[in-house]
Write a protein that holds these residues in place. Structure first.
Motif, mmCIF file in Angstrom:
data_model
loop_
_atom_site.group_PDB
_atom_site.id
_atom_site.type_symbol
_atom_site.label_atom_id
_atom_site.label_comp_id
_atom_site.label_asym_id
_atom_site.label_seq_id
_atom_site.Cartn_x
_atom_site.Cartn_y
_atom_site.Cartn_z
ATOM 1 N N LYS A 186 -4.095 5.699 -7.380
ATOM 2 C CA LYS A 186 -5.068 6.569 -7.353
ATOM 3 C C LYS A 186 -5.315 7.404 -5.469
ATOM 4 O O LYS A 186 -5.643 8.333 -5.054
ATOM 5 C CB LYS A 186 -6.047 6.337 -7.766
ATOM 6 C CG LYS A 186 -6.448 5.863 -9.397
ATOM 7 C CD LYS A 186 -7.644 5.315 -9.950
ATOM 8 C CE LYS A 186 -9.144 5.886 -8.615
ATOM 9 N NZ LYS A 186 -10.330 5.384 -9.263
ATOM 10 N N LYS A 187 -4.745 6.280 -4.862
ATOM 11 C CA LYS A 187 -5.126 6.863 -3.106
ATOM 12 C C LYS A 187 -3.860 7.917 -2.810
ATOM 13 O O LYS A 187 -4.383 8.617 -2.140
ATOM 14 C CB LYS A 187 -4.153 5.443 -2.208
ATOM 15 C CG LYS A 187 -4.870 4.235 -2.555
ATOM 16 C CD LYS A 187 -5.041 2.937 -1.551
ATOM 17 C CE LYS A 187 -5.310 1.449 -1.815
ATOM 18 N NZ LYS A 187 -4.592 0.714 -1.088
ATOM 19 N N GLN B 241 -5.141 1.754 -8.777
ATOM 20 C CA GLN B 241 -5.558 1.928 -7.901
ATOM 21 C C GLN B 241 -4.795 2.120 -6.454
ATOM 22 O O GLN B 241 -5.518 3.072 -5.899
ATOM 23 C CB GLN B 241 -6.372 0.420 -7.224
ATOM 24 C CG GLN B 241 -8.248 0.075 -8.400
ATOM 25 C CD GLN B 241 -9.144 0.878 -8.645
ATOM 26 O OE1 GLN B 241 -9.559 1.719 -8.162
ATOM 27 N NE2 GLN B 241 -8.842 1.090 -9.885
ATOM 28 N N ASN B 242 -3.726 1.539 -6.913
ATOM 29 C CA ASN B 242 -2.692 1.784 -5.156
ATOM 30 C C ASN B 242 -2.204 3.223 -6.030
ATOM 31 O O ASN B 242 -2.517 4.013 -4.832
ATOM 32 C CB ASN B 242 -1.436 0.888 -5.153
ATOM 33 C CG ASN B 242 -0.620 0.437 -4.020
ATOM 34 O OD1 ASN B 242 -1.319 1.306 -2.947
ATOM 35 N ND2 ASN B 242 -0.111 -0.150 -4.196
ATOM 36 N N PRO C 206 -4.235 -3.405 -12.675
ATOM 37 C CA PRO C 206 -5.759 -2.393 -11.961
ATOM 38 C C PRO C 206 -4.796 -2.258 -11.261
ATOM 39 O O PRO C 206 -5.507 -1.156 -10.626
ATOM 40 C CB PRO C 206 -7.015 -3.480 -12.682
ATOM 41 C CG PRO C 206 -6.682 -4.528 -13.373
ATOM 42 C CD PRO C 206 -4.854 -4.493 -13.302
ATOM 43 N N LEU C 207 -4.299 -3.083 -10.409
ATOM 44 C CA LEU C 207 -4.286 -2.917 -8.671
ATOM 45 C C LEU C 207 -3.046 -2.150 -8.352
ATOM 46 O O LEU C 207 -2.888 -0.790 -7.735
ATOM 47 C CB LEU C 207 -3.463 -4.077 -7.939
ATOM 48 C CG LEU C 207 -4.103 -5.912 -8.432
ATOM 49 C CD1 LEU C 207 -3.876 -7.085 -7.965
ATOM 50 C CD2 LEU C 207 -6.097 -5.131 -7.306
ATOM 51 N N ASN D 175 -10.096 2.172 -14.186
ATOM 52 C CA ASN D 175 -9.629 2.272 -12.817
ATOM 53 C C ASN D 175 -9.953 3.785 -13.001
ATOM 54 O O ASN D 175 -9.094 4.279 -11.984
ATOM 55 C CB ASN D 175 -8.297 1.769 -13.085
ATOM 56 C CG ASN D 175 -8.434 0.400 -13.243
ATOM 57 O OD1 ASN D 175 -8.453 -0.301 -12.088
ATOM 58 N ND2 ASN D 175 -8.041 -0.344 -14.035
ATOM 59 N N GLY D 176 -10.839 4.553 -13.543
ATOM 60 C CA GLY D 176 -11.095 6.275 -13.399
ATOM 61 C C GLY D 176 -10.365 7.305 -13.800
ATOM 62 O O GLY D 176 -9.884 8.474 -12.892
ATOM 63 N N ASP E 268 0.784 -1.296 0.177
ATOM 64 C CA ASP E 268 -0.173 0.329 -0.067
ATOM 65 C C ASP E 268 0.850 1.260 -0.136
ATOM 66 O O ASP E 268 1.342 1.537 0.921
ATOM 67 C CB ASP E 268 -0.723 -0.037 1.356
ATOM 68 C CG ASP E 268 -2.018 1.212 1.231
ATOM 69 O OD1 ASP E 268 -1.772 2.115 0.641
ATOM 70 O OD2 ASP E 268 -3.130 0.727 1.717
#
Length: 535
Positions: A164-165, A161-162, A157-158, A223-224, A129
């Motif tokens: 993006k945080k 998404q990571n 995708p992982l 994925n945004g 993370d």
């Protein structure tokens, strides 16, 4: 390393593709991905990639502005992106992460690394993370330059998404990576190194995915992210000295995190237009962030030997028709074995088949052998081999070493080489990574049969031997043993697997390793050694 062209069609080192790599190897490449990149940076340090000074020209409008910005470089490597950025935009604060802890150590050891302006850390973005290292919603720009291609497509995708945080609303991802149709992809396809669709493994165990524009846009959209710009870049790079033409293709894009309508002025030029600004070879190489077209010098230390080996630059090895212009890991292992066990060749006549441009096994053997003959069928490999032996070997040893051209199965070549042994043959024949092409296995053993000494020897260690060191790729052990049997060779020992038959030579190879070969000498656990006697 081929059979006689006058008698039959020349064996091509890249034959038609057959199958993907096996499930076992797919899983292994995934499981050991970090290890392969650590080995990569251990070998190349910060010498492989060039600093990416094109970033300001391509993406300067994203970094400029009155406010101080925070950047995350994903896959920082040895710092070829972050240090040029920091020099051009001193107000930036840069986070830098990489899969390889060794790469991160290189960044921290750099003279321009300053903790007040940089934060470098090791991270697997598919599982670790990012918020454990970077505050959430704090990064303006994420750079991803030739890095996402190293990730399995199902795990991409992982990664998104990571990141993006830790990105601010309307933050940007600046992307550049390999595109489908790149010549390196075509060469990997021909080498049967396909893992899955557009996903391949290189010879050193690192992996590369080749993106289509449709796949890339869909990946980020799902994925945004919103696509701000995306273009295919093509560049033909030619090395006339090596007769290599590289049709390189990559995608360059900018994506915005979909959290509003804030806009940043776009570049007035598309990526394709920029290619006409400077068409020099040096610029083309810098665009890829890779080494120049000049031959690469690889520094090697094997026991008391220090080599500087001239060979084809790593980045171009997938575009070259000759495997002899590279230095394979099997040659490095066999060289370590010979350096630690000179009794294998002491006082003997030694022949190396398919020695390529490196010749490190032959050079080490020359210390105690009576005669050493390194051979290859590729003229360019022989030219480099001559350079390497001249620059690395003392004249007192090089006088015992004779370089010869040898296409396997070529009667004229065989007779010419055998004359050096007074037509009595050779006591030890060595071949490292010469079992890659199925069509060449029979000519290989035919040549070895014609070259090996008929002297049976009074003691086990004095009997003539044919030693192969390789990784099983497109030719399995059963096929090698079948060809060996056809020409009167019997397998009497092998490593690392235990023999299932009793033999006076059983355990010979293990004795070479006991207390002598370090773990670092075995770069790939898939390496094998096969020890044959002529019957």
């Amino acid at each position: 390393m081929a059979s006689d062209a006058s008698q039959k069609p020349r064996v091509q080192i890249y034959s038609a593709p057959t199958n993907e790599v096996t499930p076992f190897w797919k899983e292994k490449y995934e499981r050991d991905a970090r290890k392969y990149w650590d080995i990569f940076y251990k070998r190349h340090q910060d010498r492989f990639f060039k600093d990416r000074h094109y970033l300001d020209k391509e993406w300067g409008h994203y970094f400029s502005g009155a406010e101080e910005k925070v950047v995350l470089e994903v896959g920082c490597g040895a710092g070829n992106t972050i240090f040029p950025l920091a020099a051009t935009y001193p107000a930036l604060f840069i986070h830098a992460c990489d899969f390889s802890a060794r790469a991160v150590d290189l960044v921290k050891a750099h003279e321009d690394f300053h903790e007040s302006k940089m934060n470098a850390f090791a991270c697997d973005l598919t599982s670790d993370d990012l918020v454990n290292h970077i505050p959430p919603s704090s990064v303006d720009i994420v750079t991803m330059i030739f890095v996402l291609s190293a990730v399995s497509p199902e795990k991409m995708p992982l990664v998104l998404q990571n990141i993006k945080k830790i990105m601010k609303p309307n933050g940007y991802v600046l992307f550049r990576d390999y595109a489908t149709g790149d010549l390196a992809q075509e060469r990997l396809t021909c080498k049967d190194q396909k893992i899955s669709e557009n996903f391949f493994v290189r010879g050193d165990g690192t992996r590369a995915f080749y993106f289509s524009e449709e796949f890339l846009k869909s990946l980020f959209q799902e994925n945004g992210f919103i696509t701000e710009e995306c273009g295919l870049c093509c560049k033909q790079v030619e090395n006339r000295a090596r007769e290599i033409v590289m049709n390189r293709r990559w995608l360059q894009a900018a994506f915005r995190l979909d959290n509003g309508n804030l806009e940043i002025p776009k570049s007035s030029k598309e990526p394709e237009d920029e290619l006409d600004v400077d068409i020099s070879e040096g610029f083309a190489f810098e665009m890829f962030g890779i080494s120049s077209s000049r031959d690469e010098i690889m520094e090697l230390k094997i026991r008391d030997w220090n080599f500087k080996i001239k060979l084809l630059s790593k980045e171009f090895q997938h575009t070259c028709k000759s495997t002899g212009l590279m230095l394979w890991e099997s040659a490095r292992l066999m060289a370590a074995v010979l350096a630690s066990n000179q009794t294998i060749v002491s006082g003997k006549k030694v022949l190396e088949l398919g020695s390529g441009c490196g010749g490190i096994c032959s050079m080490i053997a020359s210390k105690t052998a009576r005669l050493v003959v390194p051979t290859d069928g590729d003229q360019k490999a022989l030219e480099l081999l001559n350079e390497n032996i001249t620059s690395n070997l003392d004249k007192s040893l090089s006088s015992k070493l004779h370089i010869k051209k040898l296409n396997w199965g070529n009667k004229e070549h065989i007779e010419s080489v055998k004359k050096l042994s007074d037509n009595k043959g050779f006591d030890v024949i060595i071949g490292t990574d010469v079992t890659y092409v199925a069509e060449a296995i029979m000519p290989l053993f035919q040549t070895a049969k014609n070259m090996i000494s008929s002297n049976e020897g009074d003691e086990e260690g004095l009997k003539p031997a044919f030693i192969l060191c390789h990784i099983f790729r497109r030719v399995d052990e059963e096929s090698i043993l079948s060809a060996a049997s056809c020409f009167g060779f019997q397998l009497v020992d092998k490593w690392p697997n235990n023999m299932t038959i009793e033999s006076p030579s059983h355990g010979t190879i293990n004795s070479w390793f006991e207390g002598r070969i370090k773990e670092d000498d075995i770069e790939n656990p898939a390496l094998n050694i096969m020890y044959f006697r002529a019957t």
